[in-house]
Design a protein around this motif. Structure first.
Motif, short mmCIF file in Angstrom:
data_model
loop_
_atom_site.label_atom_id
_atom_site.label_comp_id
_atom_site.label_asym_id
_atom_site.label_seq_id
_atom_site.Cartn_x
_atom_site.Cartn_y
_atom_site.Cartn_z
N MET A 258 0.77 -1.16 0.05
CA MET A 258 -0.10 -0.14 0.03
C MET A 258 0.97 1.24 0.21
N SER A 259 0.69 2.16 -0.72
CA SER A 259 1.43 3.32 -1.10
C SER A 259 0.99 4.16 0.30
N MET A 260 1.95 5.29 0.38
CA MET A 260 1.96 6.28 1.39
C MET A 260 0.89 7.22 1.14
N LYS A 261 0.17 7.35 0.13
CA LYS A 261 -0.66 8.01 -0.52
C LYS A 261 -2.18 7.39 0.27
N ALA A 262 -2.14 5.95 -0.10
CA ALA A 262 -3.49 5.29 0.28
C ALA A 262 -3.34 5.12 1.82
N LYS A 263 -2.17 5.15 2.44
CA LYS A 263 -2.34 4.63 3.86
C LYS A 263 -2.69 6.02 4.67
N ARG A 264 -2.31 7.44 3.85
CA ARG A 264 -2.58 8.54 4.64
C ARG A 264 -4.18 8.67 4.44
N SER A 265 -4.98 8.26 3.52
CA SER A 265 -6.23 8.23 2.96
C SER A 265 -7.02 7.39 4.19
N PHE B 2 -5.95 6.30 6.91
CA PHE B 2 -6.00 7.23 8.35
C PHE B 2 -6.93 8.31 8.36
N LEU B 3 -7.04 9.21 7.55
CA LEU B 3 -7.79 10.03 7.67
C LEU B 3 -9.41 9.70 7.69
N LEU B 4 -9.64 8.80 7.05
CA LEU B 4 -10.99 8.05 7.11
C LEU B 4 -11.25 7.55 8.50
N PHE B 5 -10.06 6.85 8.89
CA PHE B 5 -10.41 6.36 10.20
C PHE B 5 -10.49 7.40 11.34
N CYS B 6 -9.88 8.63 11.38
CA CYS B 6 -10.20 9.70 12.21
C CYS B 6 -11.71 10.21 12.12
N LEU B 7 -11.95 10.37 10.84
CA LEU B 7 -13.48 10.95 10.59
C LEU B 7 -14.52 10.04 10.82
N LEU B 8 -14.42 8.84 10.82
CA LEU B 8 -15.29 7.98 11.14
C LEU B 8 -16.06 7.90 12.35
N PRO B 9 -15.56 8.17 13.67
CA PRO B 9 -16.25 8.39 14.44
C PRO B 9 -17.34 9.49 14.38
N GLY B 10 -16.85 10.59 13.87
CA GLY B 10 -17.64 11.66 13.80
C GLY B 10 -18.63 11.47 12.85
N LEU B 11 -18.52 11.09 11.46
CA LEU B 11 -19.45 10.54 10.79
C LEU B 11 -20.54 9.80 11.35
N VAL B 12 -20.11 8.71 12.05
CA VAL B 12 -21.30 7.88 12.68
C VAL B 12 -22.20 8.64 13.66
N LEU B 13 -21.48 9.46 14.48
CA LEU B 13 -22.35 10.34 15.22
C LEU B 13 -23.35 11.24 14.59
N MET B 14 -22.73 11.82 13.47
CA MET B 14 -23.68 12.57 12.74
C MET B 14 -24.79 11.95 12.17
N ALA B 15 -24.53 10.88 11.69
CA ALA B 15 -25.53 9.96 11.01
C ALA B 15 -26.63 9.59 12.03
N LEU B 16 -26.27 9.21 13.15
CA LEU B 16 -27.11 8.97 14.42
C LEU B 16 -28.04 9.88 14.87
N PHE B 17 -27.29 11.02 15.14
CA PHE B 17 -27.95 12.07 15.70
C PHE B 17 -28.44 13.46 14.82
N LYS B 18 -27.91 13.44 13.84
CA LYS B 18 -28.34 14.67 12.71
C LYS B 18 -29.15 13.90 11.50
#
Length: 294
Positions: free
Chosen positions: A1-8, A10-26
């Motif tokens: 896996m390239s460095m760019k894919a790893k970075r993507s 990682f960013l998705l993993f960081c954003l996932l909790p916020g996206l889940v909470l937004m889907a549940l409560f908004k």
């Protein structure tokens, strides 16, 4: 896996909790509101009954809803205009002037913004009190006792009294935002204008306002939406919609339909209507201010 894919990833993993909470409560509650607005439902245990658009057509034959809509429109027109103008003038004076008490004034003006809405509503209820209120006592002390009124009990003054309360609460908050923007304007612009003979008023309209225009555009939308949120608390505590519904706003009417009348389907229709109007007002405000910017 390239460095760019790893970075993507990682960013998705960081954003996932916020996206889940937004889907549940908004997102999920918003979809539920839109869905329930097409049903006749008490919200307790009976099976919702499909009524199509009847809840929405009933809105425009409901005199109380139309009155609450008119009252909300009045507040959404008066409060943002006066609030933002006071905030802008205060920010300009405190930033550009050489007052030694500037820090004190900043604290005093910003202080209402950190108070609870409930505290503010109770405080102003006492100020407007017809017998022990500070306002009527002040008028009588300067010989204007004939102007003393039951400010919250008179249909002619109740909306203005609520508007003053909301302006007092919000002006300091927007003032701080404008002060941060004015600090970013180059002092050379003001110095050059002063050399050319521009008065402080002309500098305000020809330098400060144009340079802050992008911040002003954002605060207009914030202020309009803030009126909807704040008006529910302020009206609920200070007047409960009185006298005779003359201070009823759409959010208090929505709440009373849902939790006092157990008419959840109709309340959801009110909520959908408010959502659509708020969205359209935000788009309209953005469009109009873009035209002014050009």
């Amino acid at each position: 896996m390239s460095m760019k894919a790893k970075r993507s990833w990682f960013l998705l993993f960081c954003l996932l909790p916020g996206l889940v909470l937004m889907a549940l409560f908004k997102i999920h509650p918003t979809i539920e509101v839109f869905q329930k607005s097409f049903y006749l439902w008490t919200g307790i245990g009976d099976k919702p009954q499909w009524v199509g658009l009847r809840n929405f057509t009933d809105l425009f034959h409901d005199d109380v809803f139309l009155l609450s809509l008119r009252n909300t429109g009045f507040l959404m027109l008066v409060v943002p205009v006066i609030t933002l103008f006071i905030a802008l003038v205060n920010a300009s004076i405190l930033t550009r002037s050489k007052l030694r008490e500037r820090s004190l004034y900043r604290t005093v003006f910003f202080f209402p913004s950190i108070l609870s809405f409930v505290v503010i509503a109770i405080l102003w209820s006492f100020i407007y009190h017809p017998t022990i209120g500070f306002l009527n006592a002040g008028l009588e002390s300067i010989g204007l006792g004939k102007w003393a009124l039951a400010w919250l009990g008179d249909a002619r003054t109740v909306l203005w009294a609520l508007a003053v309360t909301m302006i007092w609460q919000a002006a300091g908050y927007y003032m701080v935002m404008y002060m941060a923007g004015i600090d970013g304007i180059s002092p050379e612009l003001y110095e050059a204008a002063s050399i050319d003979g521009a008065t402080p008023v002309r500098q305000f309209f020809h330098i400060t306002v144009p340079m802050l225009w992008e911040i002003i555009r954002i605060t207009i939308i914030f202020s309009i939406n803030g009126v909807l949120t704040i008006s529910f608390v302020i009206v609920s505590i200070m007047t409960a919609g009185g006298p005779d519904r003359h201070s009823e706003v759409v959010m208090t009417y929505l709440y009373s339909q849902a939790f006092a009348n157990s008419n959840f389907g109709y309340a959801m229709a009110v909520g959908v209507f408010v959502f659509i109007v708020s969205f359209l007002l935000a788009l309209l405000s953005n469009r109009l201010t873009e035209r002014g910017n050009n």
